[in-house]
Design a protein around this motif. Sequence first.
Motif, PDB file in Angstrom:
ATOM      1  N   ILE A   1      -6.562   0.102  -8.583  1.00 30.53           N
ATOM      2  CA  ILE A   1      -7.552   0.525  -7.248  1.00 30.53           C
ATOM      3  C   ILE A   1      -7.771  -1.512  -6.222  1.00 30.53           C
ATOM      4  O   ILE A   1      -7.352  -1.772  -5.360  1.00 30.53           O
ATOM      5  CB  ILE A   1      -8.588   0.864  -7.390  1.00 30.53           C
ATOM      6  CG1 ILE A   1      -8.366   2.583  -7.614  1.00 30.53           C
ATOM      7  CG2 ILE A   1      -9.686   0.755  -6.358  1.00 30.53           C
ATOM      8  CD1 ILE A   1      -9.833   3.337  -8.212  1.00 30.53           C
ATOM      9  N   LEU A   2      -7.956  -2.348  -7.529  1.00 22.74           N
ATOM     10  CA  LEU A   2      -8.882  -3.345  -7.096  1.00 22.74           C
ATOM     11  C   LEU A   2      -6.981  -4.263  -6.494  1.00 22.74           C
ATOM     12  O   LEU A   2      -7.623  -5.050  -6.097  1.00 22.74           O
ATOM     13  CB  LEU A   2      -9.288  -4.269  -8.570  1.00 22.74           C
ATOM     14  CG  LEU A   2     -10.822  -4.559  -8.578  1.00 22.74           C
ATOM     15  CD1 LEU A   2     -11.235  -5.006  -9.814  1.00 22.74           C
ATOM     16  CD2 LEU A   2     -11.663  -4.458  -7.596  1.00 22.74           C
ATOM     17  N   ASN A   3      -5.920  -3.893  -6.988  1.00 24.12           N
ATOM     18  CA  ASN A   3      -5.064  -4.780  -6.829  1.00 24.12           C
ATOM     19  C   ASN A   3      -4.494  -3.665  -5.427  1.00 24.12           C
ATOM     20  O   ASN A   3      -2.907  -4.531  -5.304  1.00 24.12           O
ATOM     21  CB  ASN A   3      -4.088  -4.816  -7.491  1.00 24.12           C
ATOM     22  CG  ASN A   3      -4.152  -5.678  -8.935  1.00 24.12           C
ATOM     23  OD1 ASN A   3      -5.151  -6.220  -9.103  1.00 24.12           O
ATOM     24  ND2 ASN A   3      -4.323  -5.370  -9.663  1.00 24.12           N
ATOM     25  N   GLN A   4      -4.922  -2.749  -5.236  1.00 22.02           N
ATOM     26  CA  GLN A   4      -4.208  -1.739  -4.074  1.00 22.02           C
ATOM     27  C   GLN A   4      -2.705  -1.764  -4.577  1.00 22.02           C
ATOM     28  O   GLN A   4      -1.945  -1.839  -3.414  1.00 22.02           O
ATOM     29  CB  GLN A   4      -4.448  -3.046  -2.775  1.00 22.02           C
ATOM     30  CG  GLN A   4      -5.912  -3.208  -2.321  1.00 22.02           C
ATOM     31  CD  GLN A   4      -6.009  -4.072  -0.836  1.00 22.02           C
ATOM     32  OE1 GLN A   4      -5.112  -2.717  -0.370  1.00 22.02           O
ATOM     33  NE2 GLN A   4      -7.090  -4.897  -0.883  1.00 22.02           N
ATOM     34  N   ASP A   5      -2.723  -1.204  -5.826  1.00 24.72           N
ATOM     35  CA  ASP A   5      -0.931  -0.806  -6.141  1.00 24.72           C
ATOM     36  C   ASP A   5      -1.174   0.812  -5.465  1.00 24.72           C
ATOM     37  O   ASP A   5      -2.275   0.977  -4.963  1.00 24.72           O
ATOM     38  CB  ASP A   5      -1.267  -0.382  -7.776  1.00 24.72           C
ATOM     39  CG  ASP A   5      -1.309  -2.504  -8.460  1.00 24.72           C
ATOM     40  OD1 ASP A   5      -1.041  -3.976  -7.313  1.00 24.72           O
ATOM     41  OD2 ASP A   5      -1.692  -2.290  -8.923  1.00 24.72           O
TER      42      ASP A   5
END
Length: 603
Positions: free
Chosen positions: A165-169
């Motif tokens: 989520i944080l890395n927008q994977d």
Amino acid sequence: MKNLNYGVVGNCRSAALISENGSLDWLCLPQFDSSSAFAKILDKDKGGSFEVIPEKLIRSVQYYKKNTNILHTRFVCKDGTFELVDFMPRYITENNDYYSPPDLVRYFKHIKGKPTFRIHYNPKLDYARNHTKNKHAQVGFIKSYTTSGTYDSLYLYTSFNCDSILNQDIIRLEKHEFCLISYNQKLLKQTDERIYLILQRTKTYWLNWSEKTKIHPKYKDEINRSALVLKLLNYQKSGAVLAAITTSLPETIGEVRNWDYRFCWIRDGSMVVKILTQLGHYKVAKRYLDFIMDIIPEKKEKVQIMYGINGEKKLSEYVLDHLAGYEGSKPVRVGNAAYKQKQNDIYGILLDLIHQQFELFENSLEHTEELCTIVRSIVNVVDENWRKPDRGIWEIRGKSLHFTFSKVMCWVAFDRAVKISRLLKSDYYVNKWTPYRDAVKEDIMKNAWSEKKQAFTQHYGSDDLDASVLLMENYGFIKATDEKYISTVLTIQKELEHDGLMYRYKNQDDFGTPKSAFTICSFWLINSLFKIGRKKEAKEKFDILMSYSNHLGLFAEDIDFETKRMLGNFPQAYSHLAIIETAINFSEDEDEKPEGLIEQLNL
């Protein structure tokens, strides 16, 4: 985004706006009037949002689970289909308490295939005044917090990988998953099973609530959706009723009529509670009257026009200069300076509600005595003030005037006080207050009528017209068959209606000339036309007006005359209570009488 195509979800503690493409663009926690955690609606770059962005989207559609405030956004993609189910938990516990935490759940329901998407999780706490940092604190746990200024924090629990989520994977959905946004750190482990149980309990709560709504033969879906909206605007903790869940959505794009509506106006709240009571939701009325009894000051002291949702009396207004505003419409305001205004109409509207409660319900001796004290106090205040000018229903920030609607509502205050006294067999107050009522009516009939316009006007000594005057008949001041009322309705329609929509008024106020239609005024006209016998015209106008809602049947405060897009704070209590009132009038009308009266009067 055009036409405010948002769905609203909430739990009577706070509420959120979800765009038609599934973006969380407005949420204040832990309660309605707190600072925002997501405010993209007020600044698309700085405000903050929680977006779900499919990789191979074909189309999306949004709808409510029938008879609930649970919102579904279905994404049909080349690689599969899934639904984003948004809700704020609310249900009744085994101890008969309400579970309404400051949480928003985003439940990812797998339908078919293996759809892929990215999550853009970007909260901006404290109205985005300072930097917000996101940190993967624990397994299944992301903490967001401000790094300077006023400290605030937010927690995201999820079944997804937090780093993804944080890395927008890219995320591939193969089963049901969830994200839970909470103001509080959770004590219990958040699992798929627990989230699903909360969803089912919340669904059951709303289905049970909707089942209590009185069924009408016509427009039952419109009535129920509007009732669900009004319920969301009821603050569980105190019983207060909000005008809307947003601040600073402009009445006109690019102008300065931008206000904070996350407060309880005595007028709006009383109107909402009265209409919900008509629909069979009696607990809302009890909680609201408890709120009133808590905030009404000592005898004969000033009653404010509005209060904070926890009873706050000082609602200081300030501007958030760093936010661009909705489509660039500055300023963005927090607080509302109108709380200082004098508006004499509030007393009649409140006593009208109290009279309804005495008519419908038996009250305990203690409760009756408390309400009677409020009635006597309000009558004394109205007796001292009805001859004085005020700022009126539209909260004019300039000069005080003798507004006709305010005078009519002072008459209503005395009239309902007399009727309450009759119900309680108190001849002393009936005899004492009846002359007060008669004096106000005589004053209105003498000073509010314009021979030139052949109508009751906005204020004494003026030829300006005002849509609020249409309510004279609704509150029993004048009969629908009265020639002066019929003439007033038709004159107001002729001068204030434009392309099927209504101005509140056309004369210039302290912010210039109004440029958008005030939604509730269009419903007032429809009701008035219906009452004077123009039923076919009224019903046609109603159907057209309802077509201007957004894709979910929701209305804001205003509608642009030309484009028909919605403007102003959203969703608006005024607009939705007017929908219900109009629909009920249509539904309860079984006698289709000929429209000959107007023709006989040559009007």
